[in-house]
Design a protein around this motif. Structure first.
Motif, PDB file in Angstrom:
ATOM      1  N   PHE A  52     -27.293 -51.414 -55.164  1.00 35.44           N
ATOM      2  CA  PHE A  52     -27.194 -49.969 -54.999  1.00 35.44           C
ATOM      3  C   PHE A  52     -28.568 -49.288 -55.121  1.00 35.44           C
ATOM      4  O   PHE A  52     -28.645 -48.054 -55.186  1.00 35.44           O
ATOM      5  N   LEU A  67     -24.836 -41.604 -56.185  1.00 32.20           N
ATOM      6  CA  LEU A  67     -24.575 -42.812 -55.417  1.00 32.20           C
ATOM      7  C   LEU A  67     -23.105 -42.927 -54.990  1.00 32.20           C
ATOM      8  O   LEU A  67     -22.746 -43.819 -54.216  1.00 32.20           O
ATOM      9  N   HIS A  69     -19.582 -41.885 -53.154  1.00 29.21           N
ATOM     10  CA  HIS A  69     -19.169 -41.281 -51.875  1.00 29.21           C
ATOM     11  C   HIS A  69     -18.794 -39.813 -52.109  1.00 29.21           C
ATOM     12  O   HIS A  69     -18.111 -39.497 -53.100  1.00 29.21           O
ATOM     13  N   ARG A  73     -16.656 -38.202 -55.284  1.00 26.82           N
ATOM     14  CA  ARG A  73     -17.550 -37.739 -56.350  1.00 26.82           C
ATOM     15  C   ARG A  73     -16.872 -36.760 -57.298  1.00 26.82           C
ATOM     16  O   ARG A  73     -16.832 -36.981 -58.517  1.00 26.82           O
ATOM     17  N   ARG A  99     -16.053 -45.331 -54.176  1.00 23.63           N
ATOM     18  CA  ARG A  99     -16.985 -45.981 -53.259  1.00 23.63           C
ATOM     19  C   ARG A  99     -18.424 -45.647 -53.636  1.00 23.63           C
ATOM     20  O   ARG A  99     -18.730 -44.485 -53.930  1.00 23.63           O
ATOM     21  N   ARG A 101     -22.693 -46.128 -52.608  1.00 23.44           N
ATOM     22  CA  ARG A 101     -23.594 -46.365 -51.473  1.00 23.44           C
ATOM     23  C   ARG A 101     -24.566 -47.488 -51.789  1.00 23.44           C
ATOM     24  O   ARG A 101     -25.249 -47.492 -52.816  1.00 23.44           O
ATOM     25  N   LYS A 102     -24.637 -48.459 -50.876  1.00 25.37           N
ATOM     26  CA  LYS A 102     -25.559 -49.579 -51.025  1.00 25.37           C
ATOM     27  C   LYS A 102     -26.900 -49.232 -50.372  1.00 25.37           C
ATOM     28  O   LYS A 102     -27.042 -48.195 -49.710  1.00 25.37           O
ATOM     29  N   THR A 103     -27.858 -50.085 -50.557  1.00 22.85           N
ATOM     30  CA  THR A 103     -29.204 -49.808 -50.026  1.00 22.85           C
ATOM     31  C   THR A 103     -29.222 -49.756 -48.498  1.00 22.85           C
ATOM     32  O   THR A 103     -30.097 -49.110 -47.913  1.00 22.85           O
ATOM     33  N   GLY A 105     -27.041 -48.275 -46.739  1.00 21.19           N
ATOM     34  CA  GLY A 105     -26.362 -47.055 -46.337  1.00 21.19           C
ATOM     35  C   GLY A 105     -24.850 -47.182 -46.260  1.00 21.19           C
ATOM     36  O   GLY A 105     -24.153 -46.171 -46.114  1.00 21.19           O
ATOM     37  N   GLN A 106     -24.332 -48.390 -46.333  1.00 22.55           N
ATOM     38  CA  GLN A 106     -22.881 -48.575 -46.300  1.00 22.55           C
ATOM     39  C   GLN A 106     -22.294 -48.376 -47.697  1.00 22.55           C
ATOM     40  O   GLN A 106     -22.999 -48.482 -48.696  1.00 22.55           O
ATOM     41  N   TYR A 107     -20.984 -48.088 -47.704  1.00 23.83           N
ATOM     42  CA  TYR A 107     -20.306 -47.898 -48.974  1.00 23.83           C
ATOM     43  C   TYR A 107     -19.414 -49.090 -49.271  1.00 23.83           C
ATOM     44  O   TYR A 107     -18.806 -49.676 -48.363  1.00 23.83           O
ATOM     45  N   THR A 108     -19.334 -49.437 -50.550  1.00 24.13           N
ATOM     46  CA  THR A 108     -18.456 -50.525 -50.976  1.00 24.13           C
ATOM     47  C   THR A 108     -17.563 -50.019 -52.107  1.00 24.13           C
ATOM     48  O   THR A 108     -17.947 -49.135 -52.877  1.00 24.13           O
TER      49      THR A 108
END
Length: 574
Positions: A52, A67, A69, A73, A99, A101-103, A105-108
């Motif tokens: 992240f 960080l 979503h 939030r 969710r 945000r990863k480096t 730009g996608q969310y996990t």
């Protein structure tokens, strides 16, 4: 070894144990954290949190929220705030899903499992984070399978039930519009999926006629569809809306050159309440739609007021008729048929009646078609026939005469190969000769020219049963055709009898029919005698028998078994 060296040894051992713990947690792909009252989060597994972009061992709660979503939030912030309030007085354990945000730009998806601990005036939180993306993906697949139709990709019945329950929970004014396109299944079998997709496409285009309202379409069954409509609408607005959908669907089909799928019915359950469960709501809308398909004038019906009552009555008949037959609770009444010349009772017509606690009197023109559609007409017919035999036996004993009874026979009964033997067996068991029964059949027997039906008629005639052609004049009878049949009697329909009173052409036609029947020794019964004028007119015309409420209404078996010309009837003076 001095004390300083001993302390250093233990410190090195603690560091080693900590490093091993961190390495272990990194291997199991989970994050371990601690948060104090200053809302500073200490992270113990850098490998997990580095995905992240967190390269420090600490992070503030506000930076952590950055960080999350955007859609998750604020809900997460509120849950953590609530958790903190509760944890001031007691230890708690909570789980949250959100969710991050990863480096790239996608969310996990991440699950946080948090335990709060109180330490006198100071409190803290410890917990773990774990990646649950695979679990969420599987849930998504399962949701897709559970909530969506595989063939069309539309929401299915399960999703509809869920959305109805949600609308009820939120107390939103909602209307369910139910569509049924006839014969989709046969199109699927004959022409494949592509044709069905065309029909669905045209329906979805037509639904766009709903103005300025968010709607979702559902495929409830292969040929049934539904729309949930939010908002409060009057019945006139709903009727206009559904008629527009109906017209647009038909226009769309014609413009595309399709000559199939042009039979659609629409049922509406408006502004349903939270007191009715979702399954019932769908069933009511479906029934209203089926009721609409049975109507000749309109293919759109709204479940409300008189229409709601008619729908409930219609489906009560469908559900209750079989039970009524099993309990033998249908009643048979007998209406006298008198000799035209003398007014003496010549015979009776057996008329089946059904009185219910829920809907009062249910009339034959309501339940006979249902009996035919549901395959119950055979059992119904045999029960009426048995009652007719019972009545003949009782009447003959009471009055020391031999009477006849007319019994209506459906074409479906006639086409049952075992029908002649079955009724002969019932009559024989009751000790009633076949010639005491007059079987009334409709003009359909002639119009269809069904060879099997004609063969059955001759078989019944050979057994000694009398045969009558019922409701003569309602169809397009061919005189030549019906004189070729083993007919003993024709019955002139009430409507034709009434029109004859005012129409000279019909009057001349009926006089001609009566003369022809006299030449062929075929009796003529005029139904619907309503006054003395009708009685005298058809008496002069030469009709054999007369029947109607002016002479007598249908009577119970007990009353009819004592009914004779000597009864104190106001009409026996004619």
């Amino acid at each position: 070894m001095n004390n300083d060296e001993s302390d250093l040894k233990y410190e090195l051992a603690d560091v080693t144990h900590y490093q091993r713990l961190v390495q272990f947690l990194d291997i199991v792909s989970e994050g371990l954290f601690h948060m104090d009252n200053s809302q500073t989060i200490t992270l113990y597994t850098p490998e997990f949190y580095s995905q992240f972009g967190i390269n420090s061992s600490t992070i503030t709660l506000d930076d952590w929220f950055n960080l999350i979503h955007p859609l998750d939030r604020e809900p997460l912030r509120q849950r953590i705030k609530h958790h903190m309030l509760i944890s001031e007085s007691q230890d708690t354990h909570r789980k949250n899903e959100f969710r991050m945000r990863k480096t790239n730009g996608q969310y996990t998806w991440v699950e946080a499992s948090v335990i709060s601990k109180s330490n006198h005036c100071d409190g803290f939180y410890i917990g773990r984070h774990r990646d649950i993306s695979d679990q969420k993906l599987m849930e998504s697949y399962l949701r897709q399978a559970a909530f969506y139709d595989n063939a069309s990709g539309m929401s299915n019945r399960v999703k509809l039930i869920t959305d109805i329950e949600l609308a009820q929970k939120e107390a939103v004014h909602t209307t369910l519009i139910y569509f049924q396109i006839e014969d989709i299944r046969s199109y699927l079998n004959q022409y494949g999926v592509e044709v069905a997709q065309h029909l669905i496409h045209h329906l979805m285009s037509a639904v766009q006629a709903i103005p300025n309202h968010l709607t979702e379409c559902y495929r409830v069954r292969s040929d049934d569809f539904a729309v949930l409509l939010s908002g409060e609408f009057s019945q006139d607005e709903l009727m206009t809306m559904c008629c527009n959908i109906y017209s647009k669907y038909l226009s769309s089909m014609k413009e595309d050159g399709h000559l199939y799928g042009d039979h659609m019915s629409i049922g509406v359950y408006p502004n349903f309440s939270e007191d009715v469960n979702a399954e019932q709501i769908i069933n009511i809308a479906s029934r209203t739609c089926q009721f609409a398909s049975e109507q000749n004038k309109s293919k759109v019906e709204i479940y409300s007021g008189k229409t709601g009552y008619k729908v409930d009555r219609f489906f009560f008949i469908e559900r209750g008729l079989k039970e009524a037959l099993n309990r033998r609770s249908l009643n048979v009444k007998f209406q006298p048929i008198v000799k035209s010349e003398t007014g003496a009772v010549a015979s009776f017509e057996a008329l089946v009646r059904w009185r219910t606690q829920e809907f009062g009197e249910i009339y034959p023109d309501e339940f006979i078609p249902v009996a035919e559609k549901k395959g119950l007409i055979g059992e119904l017919g045999y029960q009426v026939f048995a009652k007719a035999c019972e009545f003949i036996s009782q009447y003959n004993i009471n009055n020391q005469v031999t009477t006849r009874v007319n019994v209506n026979v459906s074409v479906l009964q006639l086409l049952d190969r075992s029908f002649p033997e079955q009724i002969k067996a019932i009559a024989d068991e009751a000790g009633i000769p076949s010639h005491s029964i007059v079987l009334e059949l409709t003009e359909t027997v002639i119009l269809d020219g069904n060879k099997n039906a004609l063969q059955q008629l001759r078989c019944l005639s050979d057994m000694g049963f009398q045969l009558a052609l019922d409701d003569f004049g309602t169809g397009f009878s061919s005189i030549n055709s019906f004189f070729d049949l083993p007919i003993n009697q024709i019955k002139i329909d009430r409507t034709m009898a009434c029109k004859t009173m005012e129409n000279d052409d019909l009057n001349n036609y009926l006089e001609f029919i009566i003369r022809m029947c006299q030449q062929k020794s075929i009796a003529v019964v005029i139904e619907g005698i309503e006054n003395s004028e009708m009685y005298k007119k058809f008496q002069r015309m030469g009709a054999s028998y007369l029947q109607g409420y002016w002479l007598s209404k249908p009577l119970s078996l007990a009353s009819a078994s004592h009914y004779t010309l000597s009864s104190d009837s106001p009409n026996t003076t004619i």
